[in-house]
Design a protein around this motif. Structure first.
Motif, PDB file in Angstrom:
ATOM      1  N   LEU A   1     -11.504  28.747  -1.133  1.00 28.63           N
ATOM      2  CA  LEU A   1     -10.792  27.184  -0.621  1.00 28.63           C
ATOM      3  C   LEU A   1      -9.559  27.057  -0.651  1.00 28.63           C
ATOM      4  N   SER A   2      -8.677  26.758   0.406  1.00 32.04           N
ATOM      5  CA  SER A   2      -7.493  26.390   0.112  1.00 32.04           C
ATOM      6  C   SER A   2      -7.420  24.833   0.696  1.00 32.04           C
ATOM      7  N   ILE A   3      -6.611  24.010  -0.309  1.00 26.83           N
ATOM      8  CA  ILE A   3      -6.405  22.612   0.143  1.00 26.83           C
ATOM      9  C   ILE A   3      -5.017  22.210   0.149  1.00 26.83           C
ATOM     10  N   GLY A   4      -4.683  21.533   1.194  1.00 22.02           N
ATOM     11  CA  GLY A   4      -3.486  20.695   1.368  1.00 22.02           C
ATOM     12  C   GLY A   4      -3.534  19.254   1.198  1.00 22.02           C
ATOM     13  N   CYS A   5      -2.983  18.525   0.366  1.00 24.72           N
ATOM     14  CA  CYS A   5      -3.011  17.177   0.490  1.00 24.72           C
ATOM     15  C   CYS A   5      -1.595  16.423   0.958  1.00 24.72           C
ATOM     16  N   TYR A   6      -1.863  15.627   1.757  1.00 27.08           N
ATOM     17  CA  TYR A   6      -0.556  14.753   2.455  1.00 27.08           C
ATOM     18  C   TYR A   6      -1.087  13.445   2.437  1.00 27.08           C
ATOM     19  N   VAL A   7      -0.381  12.935   1.615  1.00 26.05           N
ATOM     20  CA  VAL A   7      -0.542  11.367   1.455  1.00 26.05           C
ATOM     21  C   VAL A   7      -1.954  11.240   0.935  1.00 26.05           C
ATOM     22  N   ASP A   8      -2.870  10.737   1.949  1.00 20.33           N
ATOM     23  CA  ASP A   8      -4.190  10.423   1.474  1.00 20.33           C
ATOM     24  C   ASP A   8      -5.115  11.344   2.158  1.00 20.33           C
ATOM     25  N   ASP A   9      -4.606  12.374   2.987  1.00 19.64           N
ATOM     26  CA  ASP A   9      -5.607  13.191   3.944  1.00 19.64           C
ATOM     27  C   ASP A   9      -5.520  14.682   3.136  1.00 19.64           C
ATOM     28  N   LEU A  10      -6.777  15.436   3.254  1.00 17.61           N
ATOM     29  CA  LEU A  10      -6.778  16.692   2.918  1.00 17.61           C
ATOM     30  C   LEU A  10      -7.304  17.653   4.085  1.00 17.61           C
ATOM     31  N   PHE A  11      -6.611  18.870   3.846  1.00 23.34           N
ATOM     32  CA  PHE A  11      -6.536  19.963   4.836  1.00 23.34           C
ATOM     33  C   PHE A  11      -7.115  21.009   3.889  1.00 23.34           C
ATOM     34  N   VAL A  12      -8.353  21.169   4.691  1.00 23.67           N
ATOM     35  CA  VAL A  12      -9.344  22.505   3.832  1.00 23.67           C
ATOM     36  C   VAL A  12      -9.606  23.488   4.640  1.00 23.67           C
ATOM     37  N   LEU A  13      -9.011  24.534   4.246  1.00 23.25           N
ATOM     38  CA  LEU A  13      -9.383  26.005   4.800  1.00 23.25           C
ATOM     39  C   LEU A  13     -10.508  26.701   3.675  1.00 23.25           C
TER      40      LEU A  13
ATOM     41  N   MET B   1       0.745  -1.223   0.096  1.00 22.23           N
ATOM     42  CA  MET B   1       0.038   0.131  -0.234  1.00 22.23           C
ATOM     43  C   MET B   1       0.867   1.338   0.022  1.00 22.23           C
ATOM     44  N   ALA B   2       1.978   1.120  -0.273  1.00 23.35           N
ATOM     45  CA  ALA B   2       2.935   2.326  -0.285  1.00 23.35           C
ATOM     46  C   ALA B   2       2.566   3.213  -1.151  1.00 23.35           C
ATOM     47  N   GLN B   3       2.082   2.755  -2.260  1.00 22.89           N
ATOM     48  CA  GLN B   3       1.774   3.742  -3.318  1.00 22.89           C
ATOM     49  C   GLN B   3       0.424   4.201  -3.391  1.00 22.89           C
ATOM     50  N   ALA B   4      -0.427   3.853  -2.404  1.00 25.19           N
ATOM     51  CA  ALA B   4      -1.953   4.176  -2.172  1.00 25.19           C
ATOM     52  C   ALA B   4      -2.086   5.752  -2.475  1.00 25.19           C
ATOM     53  N   GLY B   5      -1.338   6.624  -1.570  1.00 25.34           N
ATOM     54  CA  GLY B   5      -1.361   8.134  -1.759  1.00 25.34           C
ATOM     55  C   GLY B   5      -0.911   8.439  -2.933  1.00 25.34           C
ATOM     56  N   ARG B   6       0.136   7.947  -3.766  1.00 26.02           N
ATOM     57  CA  ARG B   6       0.119   8.572  -5.007  1.00 26.02           C
ATOM     58  C   ARG B   6      -0.774   8.038  -6.029  1.00 26.02           C
ATOM     59  N   ARG B   7      -1.507   7.139  -5.998  1.00 26.49           N
ATOM     60  CA  ARG B   7      -2.658   6.801  -6.619  1.00 26.49           C
ATOM     61  C   ARG B   7      -3.727   7.685  -6.475  1.00 26.49           C
ATOM     62  N   TRP B   8      -3.944   8.050  -5.194  1.00 29.24           N
ATOM     63  CA  TRP B   8      -5.049   9.069  -4.614  1.00 29.24           C
ATOM     64  C   TRP B   8      -4.865  10.213  -5.386  1.00 29.24           C
ATOM     65  N   GLN B   9      -3.499  10.672  -5.232  1.00 26.76           N
ATOM     66  CA  GLN B   9      -3.208  11.991  -5.860  1.00 26.76           C
ATOM     67  C   GLN B   9      -3.297  12.156  -7.322  1.00 26.76           C
ATOM     68  N   ARG B  10      -3.095  10.969  -7.931  1.00 25.27           N
ATOM     69  CA  ARG B  10      -3.185  10.824  -9.579  1.00 25.27           C
ATOM     70  C   ARG B  10      -4.560  11.097  -9.798  1.00 25.27           C
ATOM     71  N   SER B  11      -5.396  10.602  -9.183  1.00 26.58           N
ATOM     72  CA  SER B  11      -6.877  10.837  -9.326  1.00 26.58           C
ATOM     73  C   SER B  11      -7.439  12.274  -8.862  1.00 26.58           C
ATOM     74  N   LEU B  12      -7.003  12.583  -7.680  1.00 25.58           N
ATOM     75  CA  LEU B  12      -7.588  13.742  -7.254  1.00 25.58           C
ATOM     76  C   LEU B  12      -7.186  15.022  -7.615  1.00 25.58           C
ATOM     77  N   PHE B  13      -5.800  15.197  -8.366  1.00 26.99           N
ATOM     78  CA  PHE B  13      -5.261  16.440  -8.520  1.00 26.99           C
ATOM     79  C   PHE B  13      -6.086  16.784  -9.770  1.00 26.99           C
ATOM     80  N   PRO B  14      -6.104  15.936 -10.806  1.00 24.15           N
ATOM     81  CA  PRO B  14      -6.754  16.437 -12.146  1.00 24.15           C
ATOM     82  C   PRO B  14      -8.430  16.637 -11.678  1.00 24.15           C
ATOM     83  N   TRP B  15      -8.845  15.977 -10.817  1.00 22.08           N
ATOM     84  CA  TRP B  15     -10.216  16.400 -10.541  1.00 22.08           C
ATOM     85  C   TRP B  15     -10.242  17.766 -10.001  1.00 22.08           C
TER      86      TRP B  15
END
Length: 120
Positions: A44-56, A1-15
């Motif tokens: 809205l400001s969003i920070g993404c760290y691995v598979d967590d989102l920090f939303v302001l 699962m070491a790549q799970a965060g990267r896969r999430w980001q590859r889907s999330l960032f374009p969205w």
């Protein structure tokens, strides 16, 4: 699962970009979005760290950008709102009215204990 965060980001960032967010040049894991809704400016400001989102956000009323975003996000992915943040990456976070307070007291204490055990 070491790549799970990267896969999430590859889907999330374009969205996020398709949703109108702009990706930061200085940190590719930070996104911002600003819109005017009913003559009110929302951000809205969003920070993404691995598979967590920090939303302001500037407003969380039912007609806000934040509400629209969280509805769209949860209809696209199975996400969980864990509520207000109290710490992020060893930074303690607190709010006081319109202010956001950031503290690193624990980290500084660890540094002092490690590098100056007899005090400064």
């Amino acid at each position: 699962m070491a790549q799970a965060g990267r896969r999430w980001q590859r889907s999330l960032f374009p969205w996020l970009i398709s949703w109108g967010f702009k990706q930061s040049h200085s940190d590719p894991c930070v996104f911002t979005c600003e819109r005017t809704i009913n003559d009110v400016s929302h951000s809205l400001s969003i920070g993404c760290y691995v598979d967590d989102l920090f939303v302001l956000y500037s407003d969380d009323s039912p007609a806000s950008l934040y509400s629209s975003f969280t509805t769209a996000l949860s209809s696209r992915w199975n996400v969980e709102d864990e509520g207000s943040v109290s710490d992020l990456l060893n930074v303690d976070i607190a709010t006081d009215g319109d202010c956001i307070l950031l503290k690193q007291e624990k980290y500084i204490s660890q540094l002092v204990d490690t590098y100056a055990p007899d005090g400064i």
